[in-house]
Design a protein around this motif. Structure first.
Motif, PDB file in Angstrom:
ATOM      1  N   PRO A   1      -5.948   7.849  -6.931  1.00 17.71           N
ATOM      2  CA  PRO A   1      -6.443   7.073  -5.632  1.00 17.71           C
ATOM      3  C   PRO A   1      -7.856   7.706  -5.376  1.00 17.71           C
ATOM      4  O   PRO A   1      -8.223   8.837  -5.736  1.00 17.71           O
ATOM      5  CB  PRO A   1      -5.501   7.787  -4.944  1.00 17.71           C
ATOM      6  N   ILE A  56      -6.327   9.940  -0.396  1.00 19.18           N
ATOM      7  CA  ILE A  56      -4.819  10.169  -0.297  1.00 19.18           C
ATOM      8  C   ILE A  56      -4.544  11.182   0.756  1.00 19.18           C
ATOM      9  O   ILE A  56      -5.387  12.114   0.713  1.00 19.18           O
ATOM     10  CB  ILE A  56      -4.071  10.350  -1.640  1.00 19.18           C
ATOM     11  N   GLN A 113       0.961  11.311   2.330  1.00 17.82           N
ATOM     12  CA  GLN A 113       1.309  10.369   1.249  1.00 17.82           C
ATOM     13  C   GLN A 113       1.783  10.987  -0.062  1.00 17.82           C
ATOM     14  O   GLN A 113       2.589  10.653  -0.682  1.00 17.82           O
ATOM     15  CB  GLN A 113       0.018   9.395   1.193  1.00 17.82           C
ATOM     16  N   THR A 153     -11.106  11.504  -6.411  1.00 18.03           N
ATOM     17  CA  THR A 153     -10.170  11.528  -5.554  1.00 18.03           C
ATOM     18  C   THR A 153     -10.260  12.654  -4.213  1.00 18.03           C
ATOM     19  O   THR A 153     -10.527  13.627  -4.202  1.00 18.03           O
ATOM     20  CB  THR A 153      -8.765  11.901  -5.746  1.00 18.03           C
TER      21      THR A 153
END
Length: 544
Positions: free
Chosen positions: A228, A231, A235, A266
């Protein structure tokens, strides 16, 4: 909520005196006035100040004229009376010596306030050893102590990690590494995990808390799952729970520490440590890793099982930036695998927390350390908190040792070879209580000072061996120092009688409460001791 290794100072117990914080994370980054009186020197000799009354080491009482009356009763020129029992009574009813202690021939120890401290004939300060400093030290005095070759000099004890809730630890922790396909350093981190599992570092650091040998249990590469861009910690928790339930990481293992390494592309977000009004904080700018846990129902209608996990960000290309974070989180996930925040500002760690924090007398240490867990407590040592063991070959973090702390050595294990540990301990023998909506009610050790007033406390200097010279001591408002970027202004000011000393010497720190507390009338301060390129810190609490 997650428990983070941070890149700046904020903590779940920082919550205690600020607002919200994530615990378990890693930051990368006391007396009053006296009159003149008897001087009792260390070698059994006595000296006298003007108009003073003396009690020698043997207990002989001598008036300022130097005459001992045959009857044992003496009245000197200043009107000081010494009774036949050896009890010293000044004209004001106050007994004063530069050491703050008078020992009569009857064995009564009297403080400068005239309070009887002991009837055993023992100087309670000298016999205090590693216990909390005696009431004698807390009594008003101008005793500056003297350099001593008896190591360590008497001082308040360092904190002890406690399992206040009796929560479980991981008896045989198993590390599972989890990577996205585009994560750097995978091979090196696998080598690191294998090395830690067979190292003396893990065996010696974890056994003190009842944690057994660590095993590297293998790697999962999330093939087909793109990493991702952003995040949140919430989550991540939901995703890990789902992956465990589906067996993506293998058979669900209650002794596991599922360790997810995110690539540099990320950004991981957590709730703001000071207030949600400021918005979330990002990995690499505020924290670099954290550990948490998730409960998963593995069968229909069955009781959920709790699993520990760690989240590691990739902030720079050097693996030595990640391996200390990993060791930090693995130690804490093992010694406190089920810590949960049952409320935003809890200080307990939740009903199943284990080694979540220190003893109640020393809760302010978690504010200083950006958390109260075993690795957090060593964060204030800065760069010295990390080292590279020969049998691992990568950097790891030193870990708090109750045994070293109880012996007045550097509490972060392993102790630094050839480098004496030194520190300056405020005398805080008063039990104080404060309460707020943020913290609940907290009872701990500290000092009471009303808003707009001042008080002087003693600070006892000690080391576990001879140092290269005296060290320099400073004091700071802890909350404004560490949270000034959030608009927190200083509410304390400080004045020292001296700013240098060595083992056995005593300094006196006058603390003034110059502004209102932001939390229930409580203020935090920190005393820093510096010698060369090394420094140590000791925090304290003021309550209005």
């Amino acid at each position: 909520m997650p428990f983070a290794r941070n890149r700046r100072r904020w903590s779940p117990l920082g919550v205690a005196l600020v607002t919200l914080a994530a615990c378990g994370g890693r930051v990368s980054a006391i007396g009053g006035s006296s009159g003149n009186g008897a001087v009792s020197s260390g070698g059994g000799n006595s000296s006298e100040s003007s108009g003073a009354t003396l009690v020698t080491a043997s207990g002989t009482v001598v008036a300022s004229s130097g005459t001992v009356a045959a009857s044992g009763t003496i009245e000197n020129a200043s009107g000081t009376v010494i009774a036949g029992s050896g009890t010293v009574i000044s004209t004001s009813g106050t007994v004063i010596s530069t050491s703050g202690t008078v020992i009569s021939t009857s064995g009564t120890v009297i403080s400068t306030s005239g309070t009887v401290i002991s009837t055993s004939g023992t100087d309670s300060e000298a016999s205090a050893g590693f216990g909390r400093d005696a009431a004698l030290d807390a009594a008003p005095n101008e005793d500056n102590g003297m350099p001593s070759t008896s190591y360590p000099a008497p001082h308040a004890p360092l904190p002890q990690m406690v399992n206040a809730r009796g929560g479980p630890v991981l008896l045989t922790p198993h590390v599972y590494l989890i990577f996205y396909p585009d994560t750097a350093n995978q091979s090196a981190l696998e080598t690191f995990a294998q090395a830690v599992s067979t190292s003396t570092y893990w065996a010696t650091r974890s056994s003190e808390y009842g944690v057994g040998a660590l095993t590297y249990a293998g790697t999962t590469v999330l093939t087909g799952q793109p990493s991702p861009t952003t995040i949140t910690s919430t989550q991540i928790q939901s995703w890990i729970g789902q992956e465990i339930a589906q067996g993506v990481f293998g058979t669900p293992d209650p002794q596991a520490i599922y360790t997810v390494v995110y690539p540099s592309t990320t950004t991981i977000q957590q709730p703001n440590p000071v207030s949600p009004l400021f918005g979330p904080v990002d990995s690499c700018s505020t924290f670099s890793a954290y550990h948490d846990n998730v409960s998963v129902a593995l069968s229909d209608g069955g009781a959920p099982t709790t699993f520990a996990y760690a989240v590691i960000a990739t902030c720079v290309s050097s693996i030595d930036d990640q391996t200390p974070s990993m060791s930090h989180e693995w130690i804490e996930a093992s010694t406190d695998p089920q810590a949960t925040a049952s409320g935003a500002f809890t200080l307990s760690g939740g009903p199943n927390a284990a080694y979540f924090s220190v003893d109640s007398d020393d809760v302010v240490w978690a504010v200083l350390s950006s958390g109260g867990e075993a690795a957090d407590l060593c964060q204030p040592e800065g760069a010295a908190a990390d080292y590279t063991p020969n049998d691992i070959g990568y950097a790891v973090q030193r870990i708090w040792s109750n045994a070293l702390a109880a012996a007045s050595h550097d509490p972060c294990a392993p102790d630094l070879a050839g480098q004496p540990f030194f520190d300056s301990a405020p005398v805080l023998d008063e039990t104080v209580t404060f309460s707020s909506e943020l913290t609940g009610t907290i009872t701990t050790k500290g000092v009471t000072i009303a808003l707009g007033t001042s008080a002087t406390i003693e600070v006892d200097l000690f080391s576990d061996a001879a140092t290269s010279g005296p060290w320099t001591v400073t004091a700071d408002d802890l909350l404004s120092r560490d949270y000034s970027s959030y608009g927190i202004e200083p509410s304390l000011s400080f004045q020292w009688d001296r700013t240098q000393g060595s083992n056995g010497e005593k300094l006196h720190l006058t603390i003034s409460v110059t502004g209102p507390s932001i939390v229930g009338g409580a203020h935090a301060f920190v005393v820093t001791s510096t010698l060369g390129n090394r420094s140590y810190q000791w925090p304290g609490i003021v309550v209005e």
